[in-house]
Scaffold this motif. Structure first.
Motif, PDB file in Angstrom:
ATOM      1  N   LYS A  23       0.820  -1.216   0.000  1.00  0.00           N
ATOM      2  CA  LYS A  23       0.000   0.000   0.000  1.00  0.00           C
ATOM      3  C   LYS A  23       0.854   1.266   0.000  1.00  0.00           C
ATOM      4  O   LYS A  23       0.340   2.368  -0.216  1.00  0.00           O
ATOM      5  N   HIS A  24       2.152   1.142   0.264  1.00  0.00           N
ATOM      6  CA  HIS A  24       3.052   2.292   0.212  1.00  0.00           C
ATOM      7  C   HIS A  24       3.916   2.200  -1.042  1.00  0.00           C
ATOM      8  O   HIS A  24       4.818   1.361  -1.113  1.00  0.00           O
ATOM      9  N   PRO A  25       3.656   3.025  -2.049  1.00  0.00           N
ATOM     10  CA  PRO A  25       4.503   3.012  -3.244  1.00  0.00           C
ATOM     11  C   PRO A  25       5.965   3.266  -2.875  1.00  0.00           C
ATOM     12  O   PRO A  25       6.253   4.055  -1.966  1.00  0.00           O
ATOM     13  N   MET A  26       6.858   2.615  -3.570  1.00  0.00           N
ATOM     14  CA  MET A  26       8.274   2.742  -3.247  1.00  0.00           C
ATOM     15  C   MET A  26       8.773   4.173  -3.403  1.00  0.00           C
ATOM     16  O   MET A  26       9.714   4.582  -2.718  1.00  0.00           O
ATOM     17  N   VAL A  27       8.114   4.945  -4.271  1.00  0.00           N
ATOM     18  CA  VAL A  27       8.567   6.321  -4.460  1.00  0.00           C
ATOM     19  C   VAL A  27       8.382   7.132  -3.183  1.00  0.00           C
ATOM     20  O   VAL A  27       9.135   8.080  -2.926  1.00  0.00           O
ATOM     21  N   THR A  28       7.414   6.766  -2.329  1.00  0.00           N
ATOM     22  CA  THR A  28       7.229   7.487  -1.069  1.00  0.00           C
ATOM     23  C   THR A  28       8.330   7.166  -0.073  1.00  0.00           C
ATOM     24  O   THR A  28       8.611   7.962   0.825  1.00  0.00           O
ATOM     25  N   VAL A  29       8.949   5.979  -0.225  1.00  0.00           N
ATOM     26  CA  VAL A  29      10.024   5.573   0.679  1.00  0.00           C
ATOM     27  C   VAL A  29      11.376   6.039   0.167  1.00  0.00           C
ATOM     28  O   VAL A  29      12.229   6.508   0.938  1.00  0.00           O
ATOM     29  N   VAL A  65      23.904  -1.002  10.567  1.00  0.00           N
ATOM     30  CA  VAL A  65      22.740  -1.680   9.981  1.00  0.00           C
ATOM     31  C   VAL A  65      21.530  -1.533  10.903  1.00  0.00           C
ATOM     32  O   VAL A  65      20.400  -1.324  10.450  1.00  0.00           O
ATOM     33  N   ALA A  66      21.770  -1.633  12.215  1.00  0.00           N
ATOM     34  CA  ALA A  66      20.662  -1.467  13.159  1.00  0.00           C
ATOM     35  C   ALA A  66      20.072  -0.059  13.067  1.00  0.00           C
ATOM     36  O   ALA A  66      18.848   0.127  13.153  1.00  0.00           O
ATOM     37  N   LEU A  67      20.946   0.958  12.890  1.00  0.00           N
ATOM     38  CA  LEU A  67      20.450   2.322  12.724  1.00  0.00           C
ATOM     39  C   LEU A  67      19.636   2.465  11.444  1.00  0.00           C
ATOM     40  O   LEU A  67      18.590   3.124  11.423  1.00  0.00           O
ATOM     41  N   VAL A  68      20.124   1.852  10.352  1.00  0.00           N
ATOM     42  CA  VAL A  68      19.373   1.906   9.091  1.00  0.00           C
ATOM     43  C   VAL A  68      18.009   1.235   9.264  1.00  0.00           C
ATOM     44  O   VAL A  68      16.984   1.723   8.780  1.00  0.00           O
ATOM     45  N   GLN A  69      18.009   0.122   9.968  1.00  0.00           N
ATOM     46  CA  GLN A  69      16.751  -0.579  10.221  1.00  0.00           C
ATOM     47  C   GLN A  69      15.784   0.303  11.010  1.00  0.00           C
ATOM     48  O   GLN A  69      14.605   0.419  10.668  1.00  0.00           O
ATOM     49  N   ARG A  70      16.306   0.969  12.069  1.00  0.00           N
ATOM     50  CA  ARG A  70      15.444   1.859  12.857  1.00  0.00           C
ATOM     51  C   ARG A  70      14.957   3.030  12.017  1.00  0.00           C
ATOM     52  O   ARG A  70      13.812   3.478  12.156  1.00  0.00           O
ATOM     53  N   LEU A  71      15.837   3.534  11.130  1.00  0.00           N
ATOM     54  CA  LEU A  71      15.452   4.654  10.277  1.00  0.00           C
ATOM     55  C   LEU A  71      14.268   4.285   9.394  1.00  0.00           C
ATOM     56  O   LEU A  71      13.286   5.040   9.308  1.00  0.00           O
ATOM     57  N   PHE A  72      14.330   3.125   8.731  1.00  0.00           N
ATOM     58  CA  PHE A  72      13.222   2.725   7.857  1.00  0.00           C
ATOM     59  C   PHE A  72      11.957   2.441   8.672  1.00  0.00           C
ATOM     60  O   PHE A  72      10.843   2.716   8.216  1.00  0.00           O
ATOM     61  N   ASP A  73      12.122   1.920   9.868  1.00  0.00           N
ATOM     62  CA  ASP A  73      10.950   1.718  10.724  1.00  0.00           C
ATOM     63  C   ASP A  73      10.272   3.056  11.042  1.00  0.00           C
ATOM     64  O   ASP A  73       9.043   3.172  10.995  1.00  0.00           O
ATOM     65  N   GLU A  74      11.087   4.072  11.389  1.00  0.00           N
ATOM     66  CA  GLU A  74      10.538   5.392  11.692  1.00  0.00           C
ATOM     67  C   GLU A  74       9.883   6.006  10.459  1.00  0.00           C
ATOM     68  O   GLU A  74       8.819   6.632  10.549  1.00  0.00           O
ATOM     69  N   MET A  75      10.527   5.828   9.293  1.00  0.00           N
ATOM     70  CA  MET A  75       9.954   6.367   8.057  1.00  0.00           C
ATOM     71  C   MET A  75       8.597   5.742   7.763  1.00  0.00           C
ATOM     72  O   MET A  75       7.651   6.433   7.351  1.00  0.00           O
ATOM     73  N   MET A  76       8.462   4.450   8.001  1.00  0.00           N
ATOM     74  CA  MET A  76       7.186   3.784   7.747  1.00  0.00           C
ATOM     75  C   MET A  76       6.111   4.278   8.714  1.00  0.00           C
ATOM     76  O   MET A  76       4.940   4.420   8.343  1.00  0.00           O
ATOM     77  N   LEU A  77       6.502   4.572   9.967  1.00  0.00           N
ATOM     78  CA  LEU A  77       5.530   5.103  10.917  1.00  0.00           C
ATOM     79  C   LEU A  77       5.012   6.470  10.474  1.00  0.00           C
ATOM     80  O   LEU A  77       3.828   6.788  10.618  1.00  0.00           O
ATOM     81  N   VAL A  78       5.927   7.282   9.931  1.00  0.00           N
ATOM     82  CA  VAL A  78       5.515   8.600   9.440  1.00  0.00           C
ATOM     83  C   VAL A  78       4.604   8.444   8.228  1.00  0.00           C
ATOM     84  O   VAL A  78       3.547   9.082   8.126  1.00  0.00           O
ATOM     85  N   LEU A  79       5.001   7.591   7.271  1.00  0.00           N
ATOM     86  CA  LEU A  79       4.203   7.410   6.049  1.00  0.00           C
ATOM     87  C   LEU A  79       2.830   6.834   6.368  1.00  0.00           C
ATOM     88  O   LEU A  79       1.855   7.124   5.675  1.00  0.00           O
ATOM     89  N   ARG A  80       2.738   6.031   7.414  1.00  0.00           N
ATOM     90  CA  ARG A  80       1.468   5.434   7.779  1.00  0.00           C
ATOM     91  C   ARG A  80       0.441   6.495   8.173  1.00  0.00           C
ATOM     92  O   ARG A  80      -0.761   6.289   8.038  1.00  0.00           O
ATOM     93  N   GLY A  82       0.068   9.237   6.655  1.00  0.00           N
ATOM     94  CA  GLY A  82      -0.307   9.975   5.459  1.00  0.00           C
ATOM     95  C   GLY A  82       0.589  11.161   5.169  1.00  0.00           C
ATOM     96  O   GLY A  82       0.363  11.891   4.202  1.00  0.00           O
ATOM     97  N   GLN A  83       1.604  11.367   6.005  1.00  0.00           N
ATOM     98  CA  GLN A  83       2.508  12.483   5.779  1.00  0.00           C
ATOM     99  C   GLN A  83       3.690  12.032   4.928  1.00  0.00           C
ATOM    100  O   GLN A  83       4.204  10.925   5.103  1.00  0.00           O
ATOM    101  N   THR A 116       5.374  13.734  13.312  1.00  0.00           N
ATOM    102  CA  THR A 116       3.924  13.547  13.113  1.00  0.00           C
ATOM    103  C   THR A 116       3.090  14.395  14.057  1.00  0.00           C
ATOM    104  O   THR A 116       1.878  14.209  14.145  1.00  0.00           O
ATOM    105  N   GLN A 117       3.712  15.337  14.769  1.00  0.00           N
ATOM    106  CA  GLN A 117       2.972  16.202  15.690  1.00  0.00           C
ATOM    107  C   GLN A 117       2.442  17.409  14.924  1.00  0.00           C
ATOM    108  O   GLN A 117       3.065  18.460  14.859  1.00  0.00           O
ATOM    109  N   ASN A 118       1.275  17.278  14.346  1.00  0.00           N
ATOM    110  CA  ASN A 118       0.685  18.355  13.558  1.00  0.00           C
ATOM    111  C   ASN A 118       0.123  19.437  14.470  1.00  0.00           C
ATOM    112  O   ASN A 118      -0.540  19.155  15.467  1.00  0.00           O
TER     113      ASN A 118
END
Length: 714
Positions: A23-29, A65-80, A82-83, A116-118
């Motif tokens: 559901k998340h296009p790769m271009v958003t990531v 690698v653990a930092l990269v993993q955490r980074l993508f996890d945080e990015m997915m939380l933001v994208l979830r 809708g931002q 995500t604090q709007n």
């Protein structure tokens, strides 16, 4: 949901794989043209990052690698939410994660929580904090009444504060927004420039207007500003809630012109108690208005002067009192045929210090009402109530009240064995001390010694006046009012003052002699030679106006006096006058001005932002902070490295931290170059200046240290 699968890929290295949900296009990531991916690769140069379909793999040092993993996890939380993710957001997320990893971060807040604090959304644009310090700053605004946002230019201090102000207004947490700047170049020196005040200061305040247009519908801004809901003004005019310098203010020593007051002087507040003056601020010449209440009381003030008022709707719905400027009420004083704005009354009698008096106040009141003190005969008193004659005899030691006949009594000195004939009548002596000896009915007055005495003394003299020349007036289905009549204009005004100082209201009218039917006394007509002044009085519950039993019983049987009320009746231009503004320490900020009207100079239910606060001097900063009213919030922003004050003037922003550090409900938020949200070069420029200033502090004020040109053109 993102899934990760770690695996070994050589000695000391680790591989992690992330699966991006369909559901998340790769271009958003990855970003348009893989822009976000390039930011991540630049931040982790020793980690190999590969993308295949919707799977991302990272191989390298386990910690990286653990930092990269955490980074993508945080990015997915933001994208979830809708931002979208931006390059700047990715860079700041990496910085926050590295700070936590290295132990330099002092919080467990994650990048997703920050991003995500709007705060506010308008026309498709969302305003939110972009850095950890910005989030802390925004949270502090929510949690503290006074917040200082200190940091370099471009860190979003004012912009975020304004967004929070608009949010509070839309949520009806406040009723107005006030945006201000210290007018270093928009102060008195603008006088020689052509144009109106607003034309002169508009360019200086333009950044605040521009920010407002980002946050509100542009069509609504003029309407909100015209209604006073949003006010943008230089700090020099923020204290312009002023009155003419000759306007009287009530003090423990009596009435004094407001222009004569100094810091530390005492004035009376709404509770009748003295309260100190915290500040006196001359305002120059201003247009002034006469504000008149329905009982005839009035005072003068400028158009920005503040009034605590409420409407019938506010009262019916149990809403708190509101604060309005004079100019906001002009043309809006009626609701149908009723007066719209009710004014507050004294909640307790004014507490003048008790002073010794030469005659009992109740006895003096009786004599002012129905006594003869012309000096041509022995002092006398006329009454049809023997109860009053007895009370007079009790209150005047050394005096015998002798019944002469009918309603007439004389006040004779009680002679003692050995007295000489020339001893003065004690009543005559007391009247001489009070400058009342020789007064006739048309020239009687209440001496200042009694007008500015304790509440008990003032009530006693009023009771004497009402027992002799006043009385209750009852009407069907209404509470009882009190009426007093005199031929003396001075005595009329003094009775009004007594009533108002006890928390009541008094209405006056003149009954002309012309056309009045003659009275009768002893079987003959008595014509009226002078106009009569009638005072209609309402006193608050608990204040007994009568001691004479028959009048007292009539008053109580009719339900007492009810609740005294004041309403604004008219507001009219009254020319231009030299004005001054004062600040008092009372909790509700109210003070007693002319005719015992209550007014004040503090802003309630307001979100107030002071921008460029480094250009305030200490006096201005204190003035601004003490403007804080009930249910209000203040945000003060500035950069202490960019002070534009004249040489030798200390910045109020630099000093205030030393004064208020540790004070409850006051918070200081520090932003740095890492929080700059303008062009990236701005942050580097700020850092360069910081290094330069630090080096100068080390070397003194001598020659500046050599600077290396290690910048790279990008």
């Amino acid at each position: 949901m993102t899934q990760t699968t770690p695996s070994q890929a050589g000695s000391g290295q680790e591989t992690a794989r992330f699966t991006v949900p369909p559901k998340h296009p790769m271009v958003t990531v990855l970003g348009s043209g893989d822009s976000l991916l390039r930011v991540i690769e630049d931040a982790f140069p020793d980690t190999d990052i590969h993308v295949r379909g919707n799977e991302i793999s990272a191989t390298g040092n386990p910690a990286e690698v653990a930092l990269v993993q955490r980074l993508f996890d945080e990015m997915m939380l933001v994208l979830r939410t809708g931002q979208p993710m931006t390059e700047d957001a990715v860079e700041r997320s990496i910085s926050m994660l590295r700070a936590q990893e290295n132990g330099t971060g002092d919080t467990d807040e994650t990048p997703a929580e920050v991003l995500t604090q709007n705060i506010l959304s308008n026309r498709g644009r969302t305003i939110r904090p972009k850095t950890l310090n910005q989030k802390r700053y925004v949270d502090a605004i929510d949690n503290y009444t006074v917040v200082f946002g200190i940091g370099p230019a471009g860190t979003g201090k004012t912009y975020l504060a304004m967004a929070k102000a608009v949010q509070a207004l839309q949520a009806k947490q406040v009723t107005r927004i006030i945006l201000t700047r210290p007018a270093v170049e928009a102060g008195e020196r603008l006088g020689y420039l052509p144009g109106t005040l607003y034309e002169k200061i508009d360019p200086y305040l333009r950044p605040l207007y521009d920010a407002l247009h980002d946050m509100l519908d542009p069509d609504s801004i003029p309407r909100l500003m015209a209604a006073g809901t949003i006010e943008v003004a230089p700090l020099a005019y923020m204290r312009g809630r002023a009155q003419p310098v000759f306007t009287n203010v009530l003090t423990p020593d009596g009435w004094r012109p407001i222009g004569d007051l100094q810091v530390g002087d005492l004035v009376f507040g709404s509770n009748g108690e003295p309260t100190p003056v915290l500040g006196v601020y001359p305002q120059g010449e201003k247009d002034v208005y006469r504000v008149t209440a329905q009982d005839g009381s009035w005072t003068l003030c400028c158009g920005e002067h503040l009034w605590t008022v409420r409407t019938a709707s506010d009262k019916r719905r149990n809403k708190p009192w509101r604060v309005l400027e004079t100019q906001e009420m002009i043309g809006n004083l009626r609701a149908a045929h009723a007066r719209r704005y009710e004014l507050p009354m004294l909640t307790a009698p004014v507490c003048f210090p008790e002073r010794e008096v030469p005659m009992d106040p109740y006895a003096l009141g009786l004599l002012l009402g129905d006594g003869c003190m012309t000096g041509s005969t022995t002092p006398s008193f006329a009454t049809a109530d023997p109860e009053l004659a007895d009370a007079l005899a009790t209150a005047l030691p050394g005096t015998r009240v002798r019944h002469k006949g009918g309603v007439d009594y004389t006040l004779n000195r009680i002679k003692e064995p050995g007295d000489v004939v020339t001893l003065e009548n004690p009543v005559t002596g007391a009247l001489r001390k009070l400058d009342l000896f020789g007064s006739r009915s048309v020239s009687k007055f209440v001496p200042d010694l009694y007008l500015h005495n304790s509440a008990d003394v003032r009530l006693a003299i009023l009771q004497g006046l009402l027992d002799s020349d006043g009385g209750p007036v009852s009407q069907r289905d209404r509470t009882c009012r009190i009426q007093f009549t005199t031929t003396s204009i001075l005595l009329r005004d003094d009775v009004v003052t007594l009533v108002q100082s006890l928390g009541g209201v008094a209405y006056t009218r003149r009954r002309a002699t012309e056309g009045r039917t003659a009275g009768r006394a002893k079987g003959r007509d008595i014509t009226y030679r002078r106009d009569a002044h009638v005072v209609d009085i309402r006193l608050p519950e608990g204040v007994e106006p009568f001691r004479l039993e028959r009048k007292r019983q009539t008053y109580l049987a009719a339900g007492g006096g009810g609740r005294p009320m004041r309403f604004i009746d008219s507001i009219e231009p009254a020319g231009r006058e030299e004005t001054v503004c004062i600040q008092v320490a009372a909790e509700d900020s109210l003070y007693v001005t002319s005719d015992h009207l209550l007014t004040h100079n503090t802003l309630n239910d307001a979100f107030i932002i002071l921008d460029e606060a480094q250009n305030t001097n200490p006096e201005q900063m204190k003035m601004f902070l003490t403007r804080l009213g009930f249910d209000s919030k203040i945000v003060i922003t500035g950069d202490v490295t960019q002070v534009d004050l004249p040489g030798g003037t200390k910045s109020g922003l630099r000093q205030v931290r030393e004064i208020l550090e540790g004070v409850e409900d006051v918070h200081f938020s520090q932003l740095t170059s890492t929080d700059v949200v303008r062009h990236k070069l701005v942050g580097r420029i700020v850092d360069a200046y910081d290094r330069y200033d630090s080096a100068r502090e080390v070397q003194g004020e001598g020659e500046a240290p050599p600077r290396r040109n290690n910048g790279k053109r990008k």
